[in-house]
Design a protein around this motif. Structure first.
Motif, PDB file in Angstrom:
ATOM      1  N   ALA A  25     -11.228   8.753   1.781  1.00 12.04           N
ATOM      2  CA  ALA A  25     -11.041   8.023   0.528  1.00 12.04           C
ATOM      3  C   ALA A  25      -9.764   7.184   0.536  1.00 12.04           C
ATOM      4  CB  ALA A  25     -11.008   9.003  -0.643  1.00 12.04           C
ATOM      5  N   GLY A  26      -8.976   7.273   1.607  1.00  6.71           N
ATOM      6  CA  GLY A  26      -7.754   6.477   1.706  1.00  6.71           C
ATOM      7  C   GLY A  26      -6.595   7.031   0.907  1.00  6.71           C
ATOM      8  N   ARG A  27      -6.628   8.336   0.601  1.00  2.00           N
ATOM      9  CA  ARG A  27      -5.564   8.951  -0.206  1.00  2.00           C
ATOM     10  C   ARG A  27      -4.478   9.604   0.630  1.00  2.00           C
ATOM     11  NH1 ARG A  27     -10.041  11.291  -3.126  1.00  2.00           N
ATOM     12  NH2 ARG A  27      -9.248  13.311  -2.467  1.00  2.00           N
ATOM     13  N   VAL A  28      -4.550   9.465   1.963  1.00  2.00           N
ATOM     14  CA  VAL A  28      -3.532  10.047   2.841  1.00  2.00           C
ATOM     15  C   VAL A  28      -2.901   8.934   3.674  1.00  2.00           C
ATOM     16  CG1 VAL A  28      -3.077  11.719   4.672  1.00  2.00           C
ATOM     17  CG2 VAL A  28      -4.830  12.210   2.960  1.00  2.00           C
ATOM     18  N   ASN A  33       1.030   3.973   6.291  1.00  2.00           N
ATOM     19  CA  ASN A  33      -0.264   3.366   6.613  1.00  2.00           C
ATOM     20  C   ASN A  33      -1.389   4.336   6.306  1.00  2.00           C
ATOM     21  OD1 ASN A  33       0.996   1.038   7.804  1.00  2.00           O
ATOM     22  ND2 ASN A  33       1.454   2.303   9.575  1.00  2.00           N
ATOM     23  N   VAL A  34      -2.491   3.808   5.751  1.00  2.00           N
ATOM     24  CA  VAL A  34      -3.652   4.650   5.484  1.00  2.00           C
ATOM     25  C   VAL A  34      -4.141   5.208   6.815  1.00  2.00           C
ATOM     26  CG1 VAL A  34      -6.022   4.675   4.641  1.00  2.00           C
ATOM     27  CG2 VAL A  34      -4.299   3.322   3.452  1.00  2.00           C
ATOM     28  N   ALA A  35      -4.424   6.518   6.840  1.00  2.00           N
ATOM     29  CA  ALA A  35      -4.776   7.176   8.104  1.00  2.00           C
ATOM     30  C   ALA A  35      -6.138   7.845   8.021  1.00  2.00           C
ATOM     31  CB  ALA A  35      -3.720   8.213   8.455  1.00  2.00           C
ATOM     32  N   LYS A  36      -6.850   7.826   9.147  1.00  2.00           N
ATOM     33  CA  LYS A  36      -8.113   8.542   9.260  1.00  2.00           C
ATOM     34  C   LYS A  36      -7.817  10.011   9.570  1.00  2.00           C
ATOM     35  CE  LYS A  36     -10.875   4.707  10.970  1.00  2.00           C
ATOM     36  NZ  LYS A  36     -11.736   4.235  12.057  1.00  2.00           N
ATOM     37  N   ALA A  39      -6.489  10.763  13.061  1.00  2.00           N
ATOM     38  CA  ALA A  39      -5.186  10.224  13.488  1.00  2.00           C
ATOM     39  C   ALA A  39      -4.305  11.338  14.029  1.00  2.00           C
ATOM     40  CB  ALA A  39      -4.497   9.535  12.314  1.00  2.00           C
ATOM     41  N   GLN A  40      -3.557  11.042  15.086  1.00  2.00           N
ATOM     42  CA  GLN A  40      -2.652  12.026  15.680  1.00  2.00           C
ATOM     43  C   GLN A  40      -1.316  11.992  14.934  1.00  2.00           C
ATOM     44  OE1 GLN A  40      -3.390  14.221  18.322  1.00  2.00           O
ATOM     45  NE2 GLN A  40      -5.451  13.514  17.838  1.00  2.00           N
ATOM     46  N   VAL A  41      -0.806  13.170  14.574  1.00  2.00           N
ATOM     47  CA  VAL A  41       0.497  13.263  13.912  1.00  2.00           C
ATOM     48  C   VAL A  41       1.458  14.021  14.816  1.00  2.00           C
ATOM     49  CG1 VAL A  41      -0.408  13.107  11.564  1.00  2.00           C
ATOM     50  CG2 VAL A  41      -0.174  15.345  12.625  1.00  2.00           C
ATOM     51  N   LYS A  42       2.755  13.751  14.626  1.00  2.00           N
ATOM     52  CA  LYS A  42       3.783  14.396  15.445  1.00  2.00           C
ATOM     53  C   LYS A  42       4.992  14.697  14.569  1.00  2.00           C
ATOM     54  CE  LYS A  42       5.420   9.855  17.003  1.00  2.00           C
ATOM     55  NZ  LYS A  42       4.843   9.176  15.860  1.00  2.00           N
ATOM     56  N   GLU A  48       2.061  11.009   3.061  1.00  2.00           N
ATOM     57  CA  GLU A  48       2.030  10.747   1.630  1.00  2.00           C
ATOM     58  C   GLU A  48       0.615  11.057   1.149  1.00  2.00           C
ATOM     59  OE1 GLU A  48       3.115   7.030  -1.308  1.00  2.00           O
ATOM     60  OE2 GLU A  48       4.034   7.125   0.667  1.00  2.00           O
ATOM     61  N   LEU A  49       0.491  12.056   0.279  1.00  2.00           N
ATOM     62  CA  LEU A  49      -0.809  12.489  -0.230  1.00  2.00           C
ATOM     63  C   LEU A  49      -0.911  12.108  -1.695  1.00  2.00           C
ATOM     64  CD1 LEU A  49      -0.577  16.100   1.212  1.00  2.00           C
ATOM     65  CD2 LEU A  49      -1.667  14.161   2.285  1.00  2.00           C
ATOM     66  N   GLN A  50      -2.033  11.506  -2.065  1.00  2.00           N
ATOM     67  CA  GLN A  50      -2.234  11.088  -3.450  1.00  2.00           C
ATOM     68  C   GLN A  50      -3.310  11.950  -4.089  1.00  2.00           C
ATOM     69  OE1 GLN A  50      -3.219   7.063  -2.585  1.00  2.00           O
ATOM     70  NE2 GLN A  50      -1.091   6.427  -2.357  1.00  2.00           N
TER      71      GLN A  50
END
Length: 79
Positions: A25-28, A33-36, A39-42, A48-50
């Motif tokens: 939904a594009g809320r993360v 940047n909007v992430a799928k 997506a890899q996080v480190k 940012e969560l909405q």
């Protein structure tokens, strides 16, 4: 680590399916940047969560495959 898995393991979001839906939904956002969900996080990334009208910002401090409930809060810090 995948974004959806991190959100679940760190308990920022309780279930992985809910994390997937929030990402779709594009809320993360990761580093602004909007992430799928895939997506890899480190360490050092800023999430940012909405949730409706509320926005939560958190910085990733640690990446773990599994964690206990009381240790999950050590994986991130609120900004």
């Amino acid at each position: 680590m995948r974004l959806d898995k991190f959100l679940k393991v760190s308990r920022l979001i309780k279930r992985r399916t809910v994390a997937n839906e929030a990402c779709d939904a594009g809320r993360v956002l990761v580093n602004g940047n909007v992430a799928k969900a895939s997506a890899q996080v480190k360490k050092g990334d800023v999430l940012e969560l909405q949730f409706g009208t509320k926005t939560v910002k958190a910085e990733i401090l640690d990446i773990r495959e599994t964690t206990k409930k009381d240790e999950a809060a050590e994986m991130f810090r609120y900004l």
